[in-house]
Design an enzyme around this catalytic site. Sequence first.
Site, mmCIF file in Angstrom:
data_model
loop_
_atom_site.group_PDB
_atom_site.id
_atom_site.type_symbol
_atom_site.label_atom_id
_atom_site.label_comp_id
_atom_site.label_asym_id
_atom_site.label_seq_id
_atom_site.Cartn_x
_atom_site.Cartn_y
_atom_site.Cartn_z
ATOM 1 N N LYS A 171 -9.251 -91.075 -39.281
ATOM 2 C CA LYS A 171 -10.223 -90.216 -38.602
ATOM 3 C C LYS A 171 -10.465 -90.752 -37.200
ATOM 4 O O LYS A 171 -10.777 -91.927 -37.024
ATOM 5 C CB LYS A 171 -11.540 -90.162 -39.380
ATOM 6 C CG LYS A 171 -11.536 -89.230 -40.570
ATOM 7 C CD LYS A 171 -12.947 -89.088 -41.128
ATOM 8 C CE LYS A 171 -12.996 -88.084 -42.263
ATOM 9 N NZ LYS A 171 -14.373 -87.936 -42.800
ATOM 10 N N ARG B 86 0.546 -85.296 -26.581
ATOM 11 C CA ARG B 86 0.551 -84.740 -27.943
ATOM 12 C C ARG B 86 0.861 -85.773 -29.015
ATOM 13 O O ARG B 86 1.273 -85.431 -30.122
ATOM 14 C CB ARG B 86 1.511 -83.547 -28.045
ATOM 15 C CG ARG B 86 1.145 -82.387 -27.124
ATOM 16 C CD ARG B 86 1.937 -81.132 -27.459
ATOM 17 N NE ARG B 86 1.512 -80.037 -26.605
ATOM 18 C CZ ARG B 86 2.115 -79.707 -25.453
ATOM 19 N NH1 ARG B 86 3.165 -80.404 -25.041
ATOM 20 N NH2 ARG B 86 1.660 -78.704 -24.736
ATOM 21 N N ASN C 79 -18.375 -89.639 -47.618
ATOM 22 C CA ASN C 79 -19.493 -89.259 -46.738
ATOM 23 C C ASN C 79 -20.841 -89.346 -47.431
ATOM 24 O O ASN C 79 -21.828 -88.786 -46.923
ATOM 25 C CB ASN C 79 -19.271 -87.834 -46.211
ATOM 26 C CG ASN C 79 -18.144 -87.766 -45.209
ATOM 27 O OD1 ASN C 79 -18.071 -88.568 -44.286
ATOM 28 N ND2 ASN C 79 -17.234 -86.828 -45.405
ATOM 29 N N GLU D 99 -9.302 -84.451 -46.091
ATOM 30 C CA GLU D 99 -10.648 -84.187 -46.589
ATOM 31 C C GLU D 99 -10.839 -82.757 -47.091
ATOM 32 O O GLU D 99 -11.816 -82.082 -46.752
ATOM 33 C CB GLU D 99 -11.695 -84.508 -45.509
ATOM 34 C CG GLU D 99 -13.081 -84.770 -46.080
ATOM 35 C CD GLU D 99 -14.047 -85.364 -45.068
ATOM 36 O OE1 GLU D 99 -15.096 -84.749 -44.846
ATOM 37 O OE2 GLU D 99 -13.752 -86.439 -44.522
ATOM 38 N N HIS E 156 -26.089 -88.985 -40.187
ATOM 39 C CA HIS E 156 -25.667 -88.428 -38.902
ATOM 40 C C HIS E 156 -26.808 -87.657 -38.243
ATOM 41 O O HIS E 156 -26.941 -87.663 -37.012
ATOM 42 C CB HIS E 156 -24.461 -87.510 -39.091
ATOM 43 C CG HIS E 156 -23.182 -88.243 -39.347
ATOM 44 N ND1 HIS E 156 -22.013 -87.617 -39.686
ATOM 45 C CD2 HIS E 156 -22.886 -89.568 -39.305
ATOM 46 C CE1 HIS E 156 -21.053 -88.508 -39.852
ATOM 47 N NE2 HIS E 156 -21.555 -89.701 -39.629
ATOM 48 N N GLU F 183 -21.574 -99.525 -45.641
ATOM 49 C CA GLU F 183 -20.414 -98.780 -46.131
ATOM 50 C C GLU F 183 -19.845 -99.409 -47.399
ATOM 51 O O GLU F 183 -19.296 -98.716 -48.257
ATOM 52 C CB GLU F 183 -19.335 -98.700 -45.041
ATOM 53 C CG GLU F 183 -19.752 -97.957 -43.786
ATOM 54 C CD GLU F 183 -19.762 -96.437 -43.950
ATOM 55 O OE1 GLU F 183 -19.475 -95.947 -45.057
ATOM 56 O OE2 GLU F 183 -20.067 -95.736 -42.965
ATOM 57 N N HIS G 21 -23.980 -89.671 -45.374
ATOM 58 C CA HIS G 21 -23.649 -89.438 -43.970
ATOM 59 C C HIS G 21 -24.260 -88.164 -43.403
ATOM 60 O O HIS G 21 -24.502 -88.081 -42.201
ATOM 61 C CB HIS G 21 -22.132 -89.431 -43.787
ATOM 62 C CG HIS G 21 -21.514 -90.791 -43.820
ATOM 63 N ND1 HIS G 21 -21.674 -91.651 -44.890
ATOM 64 C CD2 HIS G 21 -20.743 -91.450 -42.922
ATOM 65 C CE1 HIS G 21 -21.020 -92.787 -44.637
ATOM 66 N NE2 HIS G 21 -20.457 -92.690 -43.462
ATOM 67 N N ARG H 288 -11.889 -86.905 -50.569
ATOM 68 C CA ARG H 288 -12.193 -87.759 -49.417
ATOM 69 C C ARG H 288 -13.627 -87.546 -48.940
ATOM 70 O O ARG H 288 -14.239 -88.453 -48.355
ATOM 71 C CB ARG H 288 -11.204 -87.518 -48.275
ATOM 72 C CG ARG H 288 -11.461 -88.450 -47.088
ATOM 73 C CD ARG H 288 -10.381 -88.476 -46.052
ATOM 74 N NE ARG H 288 -10.709 -89.434 -44.997
ATOM 75 C CZ ARG H 288 -9.864 -89.843 -44.067
ATOM 76 N NH1 ARG H 288 -8.623 -89.383 -44.030
ATOM 77 N NH2 ARG H 288 -10.259 -90.710 -43.160
#
Length: 338
Positions: free
Chosen positions: A115, A93, A217, A209, A224, A157, A220, A213
């Site tokens: 992330k 954990r 992206n 996010e 993606h 980026e 993206h 934030r």
Amino acid sequence: KHIPGKQVLIVTNETLAPIYLDKLREVLVASDPSLQVESVVLPDGEQYKSIQVLEKVWDRAMELRFNRKSTFVALGGGVIGDMTGYAAASFQRGVHFIQVPTTVMAMVDSSVGGKTGVNHPLGKNMIGAFYQPNCVLIDTLALKTLPKRETASGVSEVIKYGLIWDADLFQWLESNIEALVGGDADAVALAVERSCRIKAEVVAQDERESGIRAFLNLGHTFGHAVETFSGYGTYLHGEAIGVGLSMAADLSERLGWISSDIKERTIALVKRCELPTEPPESMTPDDFLELMAVDKKNVDGNLRLVLLKGELGTCLVTSDFENAKLMDTLNEYCTSLG
């Protein structure tokens, strides 16, 4: 001071292990001879960013009887960093975690912000957690062994940061992009520092996010979809983001939210990195729509996109756009219309 316990597990890949693993081990032991420094070497590539491969990290930690004070060290690029972070977040954990990025992509983006995760066959980075590293140790000398294709991938980026946040950075890139992609030490140092400052500033305001934030992206959602359609590893992440930035700029211009000048400068800069600006020829608008429907930014079944709006350096996250304009962009970019 960043390793509170005595057990360290270095996670790296088959490409980097022969170059850097022994050096990092020696540095750690020299700093504290009482450390137990172990390692696990994973296969190299986005196609191995899966829960099945990640289990090798947990297996190794279990075999060594690592405890909650142990530290996992990610030695590698974005794939290794994301996987190691998720392994650390999940093992008992949560154990300590350090990032030692070795690619431009990891230095300017993925190592900062917390992330972590792995890919799923139906979507990129869909399994993961927000989990901050104890620290991020960046040495740009590690980039000397990086292929130019990987360098260019990471620069996508940096272009993104200029588009969403820092017009001065974008203009600097227009004057220095060849030096940066070519690995010029001063250009790389400036790009890494500026990128890390921007990402840290954004993440400090919105770690999980729920707001700005998501600006990070830009491109993206399209990118993606390209990665998932093509099979993970066919396109480097930054290559797919090159496509995504181009498509996002095109849609933003069609909506009347940016000038044609900003769109053209965006696509021109991506091309100067020798990054692709178009998706695979076999990809259809329906393929895009199906894959974008599982994007993490979507809310209540509504597609949300990060798009440019206004002057250079500004953007927004929205589902309030004309669907017909999105279809115009998809039809323009897809050679195969299905």
